[in-house]
Design a protein around this motif. Structure first.
Motif, PDB file in Angstrom:
ATOM      1  N   THR A 274       0.825  -1.210   0.000  1.00 29.30           N
ATOM      2  CA  THR A 274       0.000   0.000   0.000  1.00 29.30           C
ATOM      3  C   THR A 274       0.857   1.257   0.000  1.00 29.30           C
ATOM      4  N   VAL A 275       1.866   1.280   0.857  1.00 26.31           N
ATOM      5  CA  VAL A 275       2.686   2.499   0.918  1.00 26.31           C
ATOM      6  C   VAL A 275       3.478   2.665  -0.389  1.00 26.31           C
ATOM      7  N   LEU A 276       3.849   1.543  -1.017  1.00 27.37           N
ATOM      8  CA  LEU A 276       4.599   1.669  -2.266  1.00 27.37           C
ATOM      9  C   LEU A 276       3.715   2.124  -3.436  1.00 27.37           C
ATOM     10  N   ASP A 277       2.403   1.905  -3.310  1.00 28.83           N
ATOM     11  CA  ASP A 277       1.501   2.477  -4.326  1.00 28.83           C
ATOM     12  C   ASP A 277       1.656   4.001  -4.356  1.00 28.83           C
ATOM     13  N   MET A 278       1.857   4.576  -3.158  1.00 26.90           N
ATOM     14  CA  MET A 278       2.067   6.030  -3.082  1.00 26.90           C
ATOM     15  C   MET A 278       3.349   6.424  -3.805  1.00 26.90           C
ATOM     16  N   ALA A 279       4.390   5.612  -3.630  1.00 30.51           N
ATOM     17  CA  ALA A 279       5.663   5.911  -4.308  1.00 30.51           C
ATOM     18  C   ALA A 279       5.465   5.862  -5.815  1.00 30.51           C
ATOM     19  N   LYS A 280       4.701   4.867  -6.258  1.00 25.89           N
ATOM     20  CA  LYS A 280       4.484   4.707  -7.697  1.00 25.89           C
ATOM     21  C   LYS A 280       3.728   5.909  -8.268  1.00 25.89           C
ATOM     22  N   GLU A 281       2.720   6.341  -7.522  1.00 19.57           N
ATOM     23  CA  GLU A 281       1.957   7.517  -7.975  1.00 19.57           C
ATOM     24  C   GLU A 281       2.858   8.723  -8.167  1.00 19.57           C
ATOM     25  N   LYS A 282       3.872   8.824  -7.300  1.00 20.38           N
ATOM     26  CA  LYS A 282       4.780   9.981  -7.398  1.00 20.38           C
ATOM     27  C   LYS A 282       6.004   9.663  -8.248  1.00 20.38           C
ATOM     28  N   ASP A 283       5.978   8.538  -8.964  1.00 17.99           N
ATOM     29  CA  ASP A 283       7.099   8.152  -9.828  1.00 17.99           C
ATOM     30  C   ASP A 283       8.421   8.024  -9.086  1.00 17.99           C
ATOM     31  N   ILE A 284       8.365   7.525  -7.864  1.00 19.98           N
ATOM     32  CA  ILE A 284       9.613   7.342  -7.112  1.00 19.98           C
ATOM     33  C   ILE A 284      10.057   5.888  -7.266  1.00 19.98           C
ATOM     34  N   PRO A 285      11.203   5.655  -7.919  1.00 19.53           N
ATOM     35  CA  PRO A 285      11.664   4.285  -8.085  1.00 19.53           C
ATOM     36  C   PRO A 285      12.028   3.644  -6.731  1.00 19.53           C
ATOM     37  N   VAL A 286      11.793   2.345  -6.641  1.00 21.40           N
ATOM     38  CA  VAL A 286      12.055   1.611  -5.399  1.00 21.40           C
ATOM     39  C   VAL A 286      13.050   0.487  -5.675  1.00 21.40           C
ATOM     40  N   ILE A 287      14.120   0.447  -4.892  1.00 18.85           N
ATOM     41  CA  ILE A 287      15.072  -0.670  -4.980  1.00 18.85           C
ATOM     42  C   ILE A 287      14.888  -1.533  -3.737  1.00 18.85           C
ATOM     43  N   ALA A 288      14.551  -2.796  -3.943  1.00 16.45           N
ATOM     44  CA  ALA A 288      14.483  -3.727  -2.811  1.00 16.45           C
ATOM     45  C   ALA A 288      15.910  -4.127  -2.473  1.00 16.45           C
ATOM     46  N   TYR A 289      16.282  -3.911  -1.225  1.00 17.48           N
ATOM     47  CA  TYR A 289      17.660  -4.137  -0.788  1.00 17.48           C
ATOM     48  C   TYR A 289      17.748  -5.449  -0.010  1.00 17.48           C
ATOM     49  N   ASP A 290      18.498  -6.373  -0.512  1.00 16.54           N
ATOM     50  CA  ASP A 290      18.761  -7.684   0.095  1.00 16.54           C
ATOM     51  C   ASP A 290      17.537  -8.600   0.146  1.00 16.54           C
ATOM     52  N   ARG A 291      16.382  -8.060   0.564  1.00 15.72           N
ATOM     53  CA  ARG A 291      15.154  -8.860   0.638  1.00 15.72           C
ATOM     54  C   ARG A 291      14.157  -8.346  -0.403  1.00 15.72           C
ATOM     55  N   LEU A 292      13.564  -9.266  -1.131  1.00 12.19           N
ATOM     56  CA  LEU A 292      12.601  -8.853  -2.148  1.00 12.19           C
ATOM     57  C   LEU A 292      11.304  -8.366  -1.483  1.00 12.19           C
ATOM     58  N   ILE A 293      10.735  -7.296  -2.026  1.00 12.60           N
ATOM     59  CA  ILE A 293       9.427  -6.822  -1.564  1.00 12.60           C
ATOM     60  C   ILE A 293       8.389  -7.491  -2.447  1.00 12.60           C
ATOM     61  N   MET A 294       7.438  -8.158  -1.806  1.00  9.14           N
ATOM     62  CA  MET A 294       6.506  -9.024  -2.533  1.00  9.14           C
ATOM     63  C   MET A 294       5.221  -8.285  -2.916  1.00  9.14           C
ATOM     64  N   ASN A 295       4.565  -8.856  -3.943  1.00 12.25           N
ATOM     65  CA  ASN A 295       3.230  -8.430  -4.354  1.00 12.25           C
ATOM     66  C   ASN A 295       3.058  -6.921  -4.508  1.00 12.25           C
ATOM     67  N   SER A 296       4.032  -6.306  -5.147  1.00 17.10           N
ATOM     68  CA  SER A 296       3.913  -4.886  -5.456  1.00 17.10           C
ATOM     69  C   SER A 296       4.563  -4.646  -6.809  1.00 17.10           C
ATOM     70  N   ASP A 297       3.831  -3.958  -7.684  1.00 16.35           N
ATOM     71  CA  ASP A 297       4.461  -3.659  -8.978  1.00 16.35           C
ATOM     72  C   ASP A 297       5.240  -2.348  -8.916  1.00 16.35           C
TER      73      ASP A 297
END
Ligand code: BGC
Length: 352
Positions: free
Chosen positions: A100-123
């Motif tokens: 849910t919080v990463l949906d906000m990042a996507k809306e603002k076009d903020i790229p996300v790098i998963a560090y060491d552990r994969l973040i699941m079920n988020s595009d």
């Protein structure tokens, strides 16, 4: 008069230092770095390395630790998004809780790098940087095969398994990697898991906690090994769990000391290795990972495509996340000096 002068001087100094800070940073481009906890040595090193390298590359850094509390991490990430971070680097506590919080990042076009552990079920996850998690497991398994010369030895050897946190996507990769190497020996009866506890859900350790691993091993030892039966192998996915297992053995076990595997080369565990209480640990040089991630961040900030070397393995349920996998190596009492001290990772004093 004196007061006025002092005040002027202070204002000028402040302005100068602000100017220095601004001219040093890439015009205030802030990167958010979210780490899970300060409890484990490795995340402190990861955070410190990331901060050092990002600042050296001219970025401002918002580095946060979440005390292994999911809602704290969600709030920290939300704050990073709202305070203008341009890229988010996140080592998640629970891979499934950031959608849910990463949906906000996507809306603002903020790229996300998963560090060491994969973040699941988020595009919203743009890239993943880690050590080859499956290989971590195969190296632990192969260490056991080689050390006991399982292809030639008669056995049987008794083994108990301690895996990681089920909320961490890595944990299953570690377990599967090791089990893929060891399962044939279990099937032929050369390795016997006396407790009968082999499936991931049963051998998992909530939050990777030392005390949870220790309590479970206490129960296994009192049931299966208190009559003097030898335990030959403790397959432990990482150092915090290996430490708990070693504590339990020290307190309760009378037989010959088993092979104990681990991961991270935490100081306490390397000390145990030197003392003969842990056989090996997988070394994942956090400096290498930090450097890779900073290269990724820098590429993104320059509008370029970051370098990845795996575009098929890590499906997070929504997409296959382009990944960069660093290669882990194993450390034991014979090579730790070269790997850990000569490389400047630790000093002699750190391990004394
Ligand atoms: C990391 C390991 C670490 C474990 C516990 C995993 O995701 O890859 O290096 O030991 O978490 O923090």
């Amino acid at each position: 008069m004196k007061k006025k002068l002092l005040c002027l001087l202070m204002t000028a100094t402040l302005a100068l230092s602000m100017f220095a800070a601004c001219s040093n940073s890439k015009s205030g481009k802030k990167i958010g770095v979210a780490m899970p906890t300060k409890d484990l040595q490795r995340w402190n090193q990861d955070g410190a390395n990331m901060q050092k390298e990002l600042e050296a590359a001219g970025y401002d850094v918002d580095l946060q630790y979440a005390n292994n509390d999911i809602s704290t991490q969600v709030a920290q990430v939300e704050n990073m998004i709202n305070s203008g971070c341009k890229v988010l680097v996140i080592a998640s506590i629970d891979g499934d809780s950031l959608g849910t919080v990463l949906d906000m990042a996507k809306e603002k076009d903020i790229p996300v790098i998963a560090y060491d552990r994969l973040i699941m079920n988020s595009d919203a996850v743009s890239y993943y940087a880690t050590f080859d998690n499956y290989m971590v497991g195969t190296k632990q398994g192969q260490y056991i095969v080689d050390t006991l010369d399982l292809d030639n030895a008669d056995g049987p050897f008794n083994m108990e398994i301690t895996a990681g946190d089920p909320g961490d996507n890595n944990a299953l990769y570690f377990y599967n990697g090791a089990m893929d190497v060891l399962k044939p020996y279990i099937d032929e009866g050369k390795i016997v898991v006396k407790s009968g506890q082999t499936d991931f859900a049963t051998v998992a350790t909530a939050e990777w906690k030392t005390e949870n691993a220790q309590n479970r091993m206490d129960a296994i030892i009192s049931k299966e090994y208190s009559d003097g039966t030898n335990l030959d192998i403790c397959l432990c996915s990482n150092d915090s769990t290996a430490y708990g297992v070693a504590n339990s053995l020290s307190a309760n076990y009378k037989g010959e000391w088993p092979i104990i595997t681990g991961q991270d080369c935490d100081k306490l565990n390397v000390k145990n290795m030197i003392a003969g209480k842990q056989s090996m640990s997988i070394f994942k040089d956090t400096r290498t990972l930090a450097t890779k991630v900073v290269e990724m961040v820098d590429a993104i900030m320059q509008g370029k495509e970051p370098v990845t070397n795996d575009t098929s393995t890590y499906n997070n349920g929504k997409k296959v996340v382009p990944s960069y996998l660093c290669e882990p190596v194993f450390a034991d009492k014979d090579n730790y000096k070269e790997l850990l001290i000569d490389s400047g990772y630790y000093t002699e004093a750190d391990l004394a």
